[in-house]
Write an enzyme that holds these catalytic residues in place. Sequence first.
Site, short mmCIF file in Angstrom:
data_model
loop_
_atom_site.label_atom_id
_atom_site.label_comp_id
_atom_site.label_asym_id
_atom_site.label_seq_id
_atom_site.Cartn_x
_atom_site.Cartn_y
_atom_site.Cartn_z
N GLU A 113 1.18 8.76 -1.52
CA GLU A 113 -0.04 9.21 -2.20
C GLU A 113 -0.56 10.46 -1.49
O GLU A 113 -0.45 10.60 -0.27
CB GLU A 113 -1.09 8.10 -2.11
CG GLU A 113 -2.48 8.45 -2.59
CD GLU A 113 -3.51 7.38 -2.24
OE1 GLU A 113 -4.49 7.24 -2.99
OE2 GLU A 113 -3.33 6.67 -1.22
N LYS B 29 -4.15 7.12 -10.87
CA LYS B 29 -4.61 5.90 -10.21
C LYS B 29 -5.75 5.23 -10.96
O LYS B 29 -6.77 5.86 -11.26
CB LYS B 29 -5.05 6.25 -8.78
CG LYS B 29 -5.41 5.07 -7.89
CD LYS B 29 -5.65 5.57 -6.48
CE LYS B 29 -5.99 4.48 -5.49
NZ LYS B 29 -6.16 5.03 -4.13
N GLU C 116 -13.32 7.78 -2.58
CA GLU C 116 -12.46 8.05 -3.74
C GLU C 116 -13.25 8.03 -5.04
O GLU C 116 -12.98 8.81 -5.96
CB GLU C 116 -11.31 7.06 -3.80
CG GLU C 116 -10.24 7.33 -2.75
CD GLU C 116 -8.98 6.54 -2.99
OE1 GLU C 116 -8.39 6.68 -4.09
OE2 GLU C 116 -8.59 5.78 -2.09
N CYS D 133 -1.49 3.29 -4.16
CA CYS D 133 -2.32 2.72 -3.11
C CYS D 133 -3.01 1.42 -3.52
O CYS D 133 -2.38 0.37 -3.62
CB CYS D 133 -3.32 3.77 -2.62
SG CYS D 133 -4.03 3.37 -0.99
#
Length: 310
Positions: free
Chosen positions: A46, A123, A142, A168
């Site tokens: 990632e 993601k 994030e 992740c």
Amino acid sequence: MRIVNVAAAQMGPIQKADSREAVVKRMIALMDDAKSKGADLIVYPELALTTFFPRWYAEDRAEFDIWFEREMPNAATKPLFERAAQHQMAMNFGYAELTPDGHHFNTAILTDKSGKIVGKYRKVHLPGHVDYDTKRSHQHLEKRYFEPGDLGFNVWRELGGIIGMAICNDRRWPETYRVMGLQGVEMVLIGYNTPSVNAERSEEGVEKRLFHNRLSVQAGAYQNSTWVVAVAKAGNEDGHPLFGGSLIVDPNGEIVAEARTEDDELLVHSCDLDATNFGKTTIFNFSQHRRIEHYGLITSQTGAVPPPEK
């Protein structure tokens, strides 16, 4: 047998001052090593091109657009794509994507052996928080810098099999694997950048975090009878440690290769995609055994709703 020789290319730390060009040179060195070992596919982490920038807070989110790629390939990454084509090696890596219409995603791509992008994933399960949190030992922002992915959990026919991608925190959620499993996935590629310290439970320790890493990946592999290749960016990035533990897990949930360092490290394993057949036709034969009439809560609500108190 349908053999895919997979290279899990763990990367050591990328500092804030490191240029994209310097990082790409490291990625190419790993790719050259993978070629010498007969790899058909190389899997990077990632955010493979940059440091893990969501650990820092900026009042103006636009200040962090410097970490995002506006096109792929671009000038910095073109040499990586050219080397992949030269080696006739498929690749998967993650990066921060800024779309032409201004959307920010944590993204991964899959190429074929000619270097052509054949798949993209964004993601879905974003961890962390939006605003600065004084109670945490470090920030994990994030949710501040990325939007939840809008492409879903797709799979692609590539390398003679059915390939999926995740990123992740997605690896911790059983829905990630099951949605791909319902499309017959035979290999799931996952890149991650995971802090060595839990920001909200500092006493947890890196060994417990590595245990949860293995547990999540092994369970996803076993319960969907699929190979899983999970690759870390690791080491100390400007004082912020990330754990390694990159691993390749077979369709029985067994670890067949695991990284031992927190540096650039290559794991190569011959993965027989036909090894997924047994689980898919016996205990995890979905068409024979799934009882979807009882699964409604999975898509009808998000948070847990306990039964009424007596």
